[in-house]
Design a protein around this motif. Structure first.
Motif, PDB file in Angstrom:
ATOM      1  N   UNK A   1       0.927  -1.094  -0.030  1.00 30.30           N
ATOM      2  CA  UNK A   1       0.083   0.097  -0.227  1.00 30.30           C
ATOM      3  C   UNK A   1       0.692   1.234   0.027  1.00 30.30           C
ATOM      4  N   UNK A   2       1.588   1.324  -1.093  1.00 28.37           N
ATOM      5  CA  UNK A   2       2.564   2.437  -1.056  1.00 28.37           C
ATOM      6  C   UNK A   2       3.156   2.535  -2.501  1.00 28.37           C
ATOM      7  N   UNK A   3       3.590   3.796  -3.011  1.00 24.07           N
ATOM      8  CA  UNK A   3       4.192   3.935  -4.210  1.00 24.07           C
ATOM      9  C   UNK A   3       5.420   3.003  -4.232  1.00 24.07           C
TER      10      UNK A   3
ATOM     11  N   UNK B   1      -3.861   4.529  -0.278  1.00 24.65           N
ATOM     12  CA  UNK B   1      -2.350   4.781  -0.444  1.00 24.65           C
ATOM     13  C   UNK B   1      -1.720   5.761   0.535  1.00 24.65           C
ATOM     14  N   UNK B   2      -2.449   6.746   0.929  1.00 21.71           N
ATOM     15  CA  UNK B   2      -2.179   7.862   1.842  1.00 21.71           C
ATOM     16  C   UNK B   2      -1.960   7.241   3.362  1.00 21.71           C
TER      17      UNK B   2
ATOM     18  N   UNK C   1       2.128  13.406  -4.971  1.00 21.43           N
ATOM     19  CA  UNK C   1       1.920  11.974  -5.652  1.00 21.43           C
ATOM     20  C   UNK C   1       0.566  11.524  -5.237  1.00 21.43           C
ATOM     21  N   UNK C   2       0.155  11.762  -3.978  1.00 25.07           N
ATOM     22  CA  UNK C   2      -1.146  11.229  -3.568  1.00 25.07           C
ATOM     23  C   UNK C   2      -2.303  11.712  -4.100  1.00 25.07           C
TER      24      UNK C   2
ATOM     25  N   UNK D   1       8.145   6.647   3.485  1.00 23.83           N
ATOM     26  CA  UNK D   1       8.206   7.513   4.618  1.00 23.83           C
ATOM     27  C   UNK D   1       7.827   8.851   4.168  1.00 23.83           C
ATOM     28  N   UNK D   2       7.672   9.647   5.158  1.00 25.50           N
ATOM     29  CA  UNK D   2       7.267  10.937   4.731  1.00 25.50           C
ATOM     30  C   UNK D   2       8.337  11.990   4.215  1.00 25.50           C
TER      31      UNK D   2
END
Length: 405
Positions: free
Chosen positions: A158-160, A199-200, A183-184, A176-177
């Motif tokens: 669940x991430x890019x 995804x956020x 992108x979100x 990570x932040x």
């Protein structure tokens, strides 16, 4: 001279970089591409992130009467045609660096297209679409619809992905932040290849503390990660679904960097309350992603060797107006060697027997400086970006809600 007049000097220098350091040959496949930096050995080295900042810079130039509406529109329209017809891409994502003349992947570029640099380009293109409308808006729609965000979505985690190769698939992770908040918005808002709003939730949020300030930091701690998405999306008085105030987070991160400079734990020459700001920039030994503590999971950047990047402070003017203005005034009064036709050079370092000044400016540093100065003075880029229907839809889906101040 009043302090804020320094902002206009720097803003005009930033704009001149984007206007002058571009391919202006209408017959060239690379028309409208903008150089990554002004070093003499990088003449054909174009950056799509530079173009993203540059498209927004042209709008600022028109509004400030530095160029005509007609000339600005012509440059933007030609640039959009270049990206639709000629710029090399994979799944709609463009390569970080392109050849300024051919618009093909630059020989020394990375082996995959770049999601973050494509996002920066799209932010500029979206802003231009809102400003000009018409054919420019239609070209943005085609370019945006072509981007397949799902190719960069790691559903299992669940991430890019950090990168993607059509033959081997995705690799790495935006876990990570950092600067990827844009992108979100762009990925969730896509009308053709959207990623799910969940995804956020996928990236790690780790609170850290330095001195008087607690905030979500990025690995290595460069300040650009707290700036880039904020250059277009107005996070003021916005809370996410967890109640996080990302604008206040950037304020804290910026003030922490200034406190680090005043603490000066490594006793570097030049660090003080009017000389601060560490980020990715040109240093005495090349381009380095400098950062300040606290570092995540023991990740320590290549080392703070005393290099200070003016864009770190100038690009944070919306977060720390007084501290930024004080620094820019100090640099203007005390470091004439730092200033050239495009405003402040990329960095300086006062260690050793002789002060070092960068021999170039870099597009992304000039870009974030210019956009943040404009947002501080007029809010123009924030207003244009925020009124776009894709941005509004995505912000709602992500739970980014504006609250009463």
């Amino acid at each position: 001279m009043k302090q804020e007049e320094i902002l206009n000097i720097e803003a005009k220098g930033c704009f001149d970089f984007f206007w002058n350091e571009a391919n202006t040959d209408p017959a060239s496949p690379g028309y409208g591409l903008i150089r990554d930096n002004t070093a003499v050995d990088t003449r054909d080295f174009a950056s799509i992130a530079s173009v993203g900042f540059g498209l927004s810079a042209i709008i600022i130039g028109i509004e400030r009467d530095w160029i005509s509406f007609k000339d600005g529109k012509k440059r933007v329209l030609g640039t959009m045609k270049t990206f639709w017809n000629n710029a090399e891409h994979s799944e709609g994502f463009f390569y970080h660096f392109l050849n300024l003349q051919t618009a093909k992947k630059f020989e020394a570029s990375y082996d995959c297209a770049s999601i973050i640099d494509t996002s920066i380009f799209l932010n500029g293109a979206l802003t231009a679409a809102e400003y000009f409308g018409g054919e420019i808006e239609a070209l943005f729609e085609k370019i945006y619809r072509r981007v397949d965000w799902t190719k960069y979505y790691d559903e299992a985690r669940n991430m890019y992905f950090m990168g993607y190769n059509p033959e081997t698939g995705g690799f790495g992770a935006w876990d990570m932040y950092a600067e990827q908040m844009m992108q979100y918005i762009l990925g969730v808002g896509s009308p053709t290849h959207a990623v799910p709003a969940q995804i956020y939730d996928g990236f790690e949020r780790s609170l850290v503390t330095y001195g008087d300030y607690t905030f979500y930091n990025s690995p290595g701690g460069p300040l650009f990660t707290h700036q880039f998405s904020h250059a277009w999306f107005d996070f003021r008085d916005v809370r996410d679904v967890d109640g996080v105030d990302w604008f206040a987070n950037s304020v804290a991160a910026t003030l922490a960097q200034r406190e680090y400079a005043m603490d000066n734990p490594d006793q570097r020459a030049g660090y003080h309350g009017n000389s601060w700001g560490v980020t990715a920039c040109q240093g005495p030994n090349g381009y380095v992603a400098y950062g300040t503590p606290p570092y995540k999971d023991g990740i320590i950047p290549e080392g703070n060797d005393g290099t200070i990047a003016p864009a770190a402070a100038a690009g944070s003017i919306v977060f720390t107006p007084k501290e930024t203005l004080d620094m820019m005034w100090y640099l203007y009064e005390n470091m004439p060697e730092l200033w050239d036709q495009y405003g402040m050079l990329d960095a300086y370092n006062l260690e050793g027997e002789k002060a070092w000044y960068a021999d170039r400016v870099i597009g992304i540093d000039k870009g974030v400086t210019l956009l943040m100065i404009e947002n501080y003075q007029t809010g123009l880029i924030w207003e244009l970006y925020g009124r776009n229907h894709y941005v509004k839809k995505a912000a709602g889906m992500l739970g980014l809600e504006r609250v009463d101040a």
